[in-house]
Design a protein around this motif. Structure first.
Motif, short mmCIF file in Angstrom:
data_model
loop_
_atom_site.label_atom_id
_atom_site.label_comp_id
_atom_site.label_asym_id
_atom_site.label_seq_id
_atom_site.Cartn_x
_atom_site.Cartn_y
_atom_site.Cartn_z
N GLY A 1 0.80 -1.22 0.00
CA GLY A 1 0.00 0.00 0.00
C GLY A 1 0.83 1.26 0.00
N THR A 2 2.12 1.15 -0.27
CA THR A 2 2.96 2.34 -0.23
C THR A 2 3.29 2.87 -1.62
OG1 THR A 2 4.97 0.99 -0.24
CG2 THR A 2 4.08 1.64 1.91
N ALA A 3 2.90 2.18 -2.66
CA ALA A 3 3.26 2.65 -4.00
C ALA A 3 2.38 2.00 -5.05
CB ALA A 3 4.73 2.34 -4.30
N THR A 4 2.16 2.75 -6.12
CA THR A 4 1.57 2.18 -7.34
C THR A 4 2.46 2.59 -8.50
OG1 THR A 4 0.20 4.15 -7.67
CG2 THR A 4 -0.80 2.31 -6.46
N TRP A 5 2.40 1.84 -9.56
CA TRP A 5 3.22 2.15 -10.75
C TRP A 5 2.56 1.57 -11.97
CZ3 TRP A 5 4.53 -0.98 -6.68
CH2 TRP A 5 4.58 -2.36 -6.95
N ASN A 6 2.98 2.05 -13.12
CA ASN A 6 2.43 1.56 -14.38
C ASN A 6 3.31 0.46 -14.96
OD1 ASN A 6 4.52 3.45 -14.93
ND2 ASN A 6 3.87 3.50 -17.08
N THR A 7 2.72 -0.29 -15.85
CA THR A 7 3.47 -1.31 -16.61
C THR A 7 3.51 -0.84 -18.05
OG1 THR A 7 2.72 -3.05 -15.13
CG2 THR A 7 3.53 -3.73 -17.29
N PRO A 8 4.58 -0.15 -18.42
CA PRO A 8 4.58 0.49 -19.74
C PRO A 8 4.64 -0.50 -20.89
CG PRO A 8 6.69 0.83 -18.63
CD PRO A 8 5.80 0.16 -17.65
N ARG A 9 3.91 -0.18 -21.96
CA ARG A 9 3.97 -0.99 -23.18
C ARG A 9 4.99 -0.42 -24.16
NH1 ARG A 9 0.00 -0.64 -26.27
NH2 ARG A 9 -0.93 1.22 -25.33
N GLY A 10 5.64 0.67 -23.75
CA GLY A 10 6.63 1.28 -24.62
C GLY A 10 7.21 2.51 -23.96
N GLY A 11 8.09 3.20 -24.66
CA GLY A 11 8.67 4.42 -24.14
C GLY A 11 9.88 4.17 -23.27
N TYR A 12 10.15 5.12 -22.37
CA TYR A 12 11.43 5.13 -21.68
C TYR A 12 11.33 5.17 -20.16
CZ TYR A 12 15.15 4.93 -25.06
OH TYR A 12 16.07 4.47 -25.97
N PHE A 13 10.11 5.12 -19.62
CA PHE A 13 9.98 5.39 -18.18
C PHE A 13 8.99 4.47 -17.49
CE2 PHE A 13 11.08 9.32 -20.38
CZ PHE A 13 12.27 9.62 -19.74
N VAL A 14 9.22 4.36 -16.18
CA VAL A 14 8.18 3.83 -15.29
C VAL A 14 7.84 4.97 -14.33
CG1 VAL A 14 7.62 2.16 -13.48
CG2 VAL A 14 9.01 1.46 -15.45
N SER A 15 6.55 5.22 -14.15
CA SER A 15 6.11 6.29 -13.28
C SER A 15 5.65 5.67 -11.96
CB SER A 15 4.95 7.04 -13.95
OG SER A 15 4.54 8.13 -13.16
N LEU A 16 6.31 6.08 -10.89
CA LEU A 16 6.05 5.49 -9.57
C LEU A 16 5.35 6.52 -8.69
CD1 LEU A 16 6.75 3.11 -7.52
CD2 LEU A 16 8.79 4.48 -6.94
N ASP A 17 4.20 6.16 -8.16
CA ASP A 17 3.54 7.02 -7.20
C ASP A 17 3.70 6.41 -5.81
OD1 ASP A 17 2.64 9.08 -8.83
OD2 ASP A 17 0.79 8.00 -9.35
N VAL A 18 4.34 7.18 -4.92
CA VAL A 18 4.53 6.70 -3.55
C VAL A 18 3.45 7.32 -2.66
CG1 VAL A 18 7.00 6.31 -3.92
CG2 VAL A 18 6.21 8.56 -3.07
N VAL A 19 3.55 7.11 -1.35
CA VAL A 19 2.54 7.67 -0.44
C VAL A 19 2.54 9.19 -0.57
CG1 VAL A 19 1.95 7.98 2.01
CG2 VAL A 19 2.72 5.74 1.17
N ASP A 20 1.36 9.77 -0.66
CA ASP A 20 1.26 11.23 -0.78
C ASP A 20 2.12 11.92 0.27
OD1 ASP A 20 -0.68 10.56 -2.65
OD2 ASP A 20 -2.02 12.20 -2.02
N GLY A 21 2.86 12.92 -0.18
CA GLY A 21 3.66 13.71 0.75
C GLY A 21 5.02 13.12 1.06
#
Lengths: 431, 431
Positions: A344-364
């Motif tokens: 419950g401390t992070a969500t992230w995407n599973t990219p189908r392409g491109g150059y990045f993974v975007s990680l969302d951690v606990v707000d703040g």
């Protein structure tokens, strides 16, 4: 406990459990620091092995080869629109008529800057006056987005207004409301395919709405930065949307300016950039370009034609990139899942392409995570970088760029990052 | 009769002699037209043989060669200032500290446009406001001068004020008077070595005066377009004046921005451009450049380092250009002398370097000469092109660009041109 992973959900822990976990994480973090790491997952740069794929370019076109298909001596001045046979390759890849697509210098960022500079100095066709004469110029920025876009807009004194990125692209309802009545909103910047950093692809439906929506500014402009048009990581490949066709059909032919480049196909610093638009947008661009250029580097265009050959050549080449990149993205996703899944401390995407993974951690906690990582020798893009003015209102987003480092370094870096994410989350609950 | 040549001085002829000469020239012109020529002496383009001198560049740096001296992978992003070892070569040639000289893309024209664009969008250091916010921006243009400079200034809405070119460079007394009291005069554009089109070199004394003179505008800027710095045609070689040193010593360190390129050294369309200035000017340029670039084409920089090697390598290479160009300039000068010497219908310079011969015909006849030549299949740069707004107040200047065509075509073209010069002069006297 999370049902799926057996790991504790941090938000569910009581005070005692939190204190115990904190102590464990502090030990883990101390051990991490003790390793004296020097890892960098900050920038979307291709790795040396990717650059090696284009190694023949270094010897091309070769000593006796300098004539274009039409007989042009590529070594001399001229040819402002770029070499026709190279334009044809990208016209094919992007589904754009070759007359509407130009080949330029090495950097699409430079071409985008030039388009904005021309708009500020001279105005676009249909502008009431040059943008530099306007009291205020505003711009819509889907977030999270590309930091260099935001930095350029800020440098030009453009006021940025954010909308959310969704899995189908930017929040087009919010955009339509913003542009409908406000003539100071002059534009929107998008990475339509495998966006930076979230990896979303703008759907055909969203693109059609962007093309059709009424805009108060007669020169409302969408900069369609298709940087990752052919940069697939899976067999579920995003297809190019024909935005120029959609725009023409909707009565806004000049709305979109399309950009692409070979920076992440051949050489990041020595590739070729492309601009496309309606016939009148292309004419507008060339009209201003002609005062500051006698033509792009046509030898580099020819070099790329000899190496890439045709659209299928680009596709085959990009498959070799994918073979290098898939394990790297896999290492990120596997490690995040192993360490943070179910916590419950992070969500992230599973990219189908491109150059990045975007990680969302606990707000703040994003700034704190980046700080902890830095102090453990793991360089991350600054928290907030994916937002205008560097300000992430929820302080939660971290961009991970896994293309450059080797797989083993990525595993170590993401494992360390995960420790920082957990530690920051626990610190916040204890504070 | 001219004492020296035995040819008639047109201005001295009586009516009968003029009518006879007119008939002879009309016959000659009819014969010229009957040849159905298709000759072009319009643009300062290198010839294919000159481009052939740099043929090895087409295969360089070679498949295994991509590391800069400091280990940088030239294929990847970065290095905004350009490859240090290439900068060192031109720093040596131009007598500028390497820290103050940057290597850029393929075109110095583009770098100059960018400098003006940055001044308009953001202002220079010391500007009261961005130039684009000023009511009026004025600029000093020595005439005759380079048409692309004038076109760019006009496109930017800059009002041009002319001063004369003299054998020692621009009329610095006139310039000093203009800039002393008028803060709307923001700059001056110069081709200091072998100027376009007159071939004059700005003397050290004139340069020192330009560096030292007081200017009402705190951001008064001299764009020092040293396009022909190493492009000698004789052993009497112009030396680079250390304008940056002069400016620093005079308390105006940021006054000059220096430009050069290899466009007429290696490949016109695929060379490398350079910018130099004071440390603060270089910092100013890089600060703005950074928003629109992640770095120039460092592979092309490396390619040039491998080919040119060092400053002596450039000098030796330029000597090979001279061997190609001397006969072409000789053909122009010999033909002009043979046909027009002593007729009082034209004067011209004998360039010691650069790319042009500047021909002054009888006042009020240049447009007619160009028209007559065009109708005989000889393309000349439009009359007036070497003046702001295309307006030559005396309608007398014609720029001859002899580098591209073969020697025999040059002889035919200049011979035909001479017929047109004489015919226009006689027409004028008869009208």
């Amino acid at each position: 406990m999370s049902e799926n992973t057996g790991r504790p959900v941090v938000a569910d822990l009581d005070a005692a459990a939190l204190t115990t976990l904190h102590a464990t994480l502090l030990d883990e973090y101390a051990a991490l620091q003790a390793r004296g790491l020097r890892l960098d997952i900050t920038r979307g740069k291709p790795s040396p092995e990717q650059l090696d794929l284009a190694q023949p370019l270094l010897g091309l076109p070769g000593e006796d080869d300098f004539r274009a298909a039409d007989g042009t001596d590529t070594r001399n001045y001229g040819g402002l629109a770029g070499l026709p046979e190279l334009r044809a390759i990208y016209a094919d890849l992007l589904g754009i008529p070759v007359e509407q697509l130009l080949a330029s210098g090495t950097s699409s960022l430079t071409v985008m800057f030039d388009v904005l500079a021309y708009a500020f100095l001279f105005g676009r066709d249909g502008s009431p006056q040059p943008w530099g004469r306007e009291e205020k110029v505003r711009w819509i920025c889907p977030v999270p987005g590309y930091d260099r876009h935001f930095a350029m807009l800020e440098h030009l004194g453009i006021e940025m207004v954010t909308v959310d990125q969704t899995p189908d692209g930017p929040d087009v309802e919010a955009i339509a409301r913003l542009v409908a009545d406000d003539p100071t909103i002059k534009g929107l910047w998008l990475v339509p395919t495998y966006s930076n950093p979230g990896g979303e692809t703008t759907s055909a439906e969203v693109a059609a709405r962007l093309a059709a929506m009424p805009a108060a500014a007669p020169d409302f402009t969408v900069l369609w930065d298709n940087a990752y048009a052919v940069h697939h990581l899976t067999d579920d490949e995003s297809k190019a949307v024909d935005v120029l066709g959609l725009a023409a059909a909707s009565g806004h032919p000049d709305r979109f300016v399309v950009f692409a480049s070979t920076s992440k196909v051949t050489f990041a610093g020595a590739g070729v950039a492309f601009l496309a638009g309606s016939p009148s947008t292309v004419a507008w661009y060339l009209r201003h370009l002609a005062f500051g250029s006698i033509g792009p580097d046509k030898v580099n265009h020819l070099r790329h034609v000899r190496f890439l050959r045709d659209a299928d050549g680009v596709r085959a080449h990009m498959h070799r990139h994918r073979e290098i990149l898939e394990p790297k993205f896999g290492a990120v996703l596997d490690t995040l899942d192993a360490r943070l899944g179910g916590t419950g401390t992070a969500t992230w995407n599973t990219p189908r392409g491109g150059y990045f993974v975007s990680l969302d951690v606990v707000d703040g906690t994003a700034r704190r995570v980046v700080e902890l990582a830095r102090e453990a020798g793991i360089a991350l893009t600054p928290a907030g970088a994916s937002f205008p003015y560097g300000h992430d209102p929820r302080d939660r987003n971290i961009r991970i760029a896994p293309t450059f480092p080797p797989v083993d370094e990525i595993r170590v870096a993401i494992d360390g990052l995960a420790t920082c994410v957990l530690l920051a989350a626990v610190e916040q609950r204890l504070s």
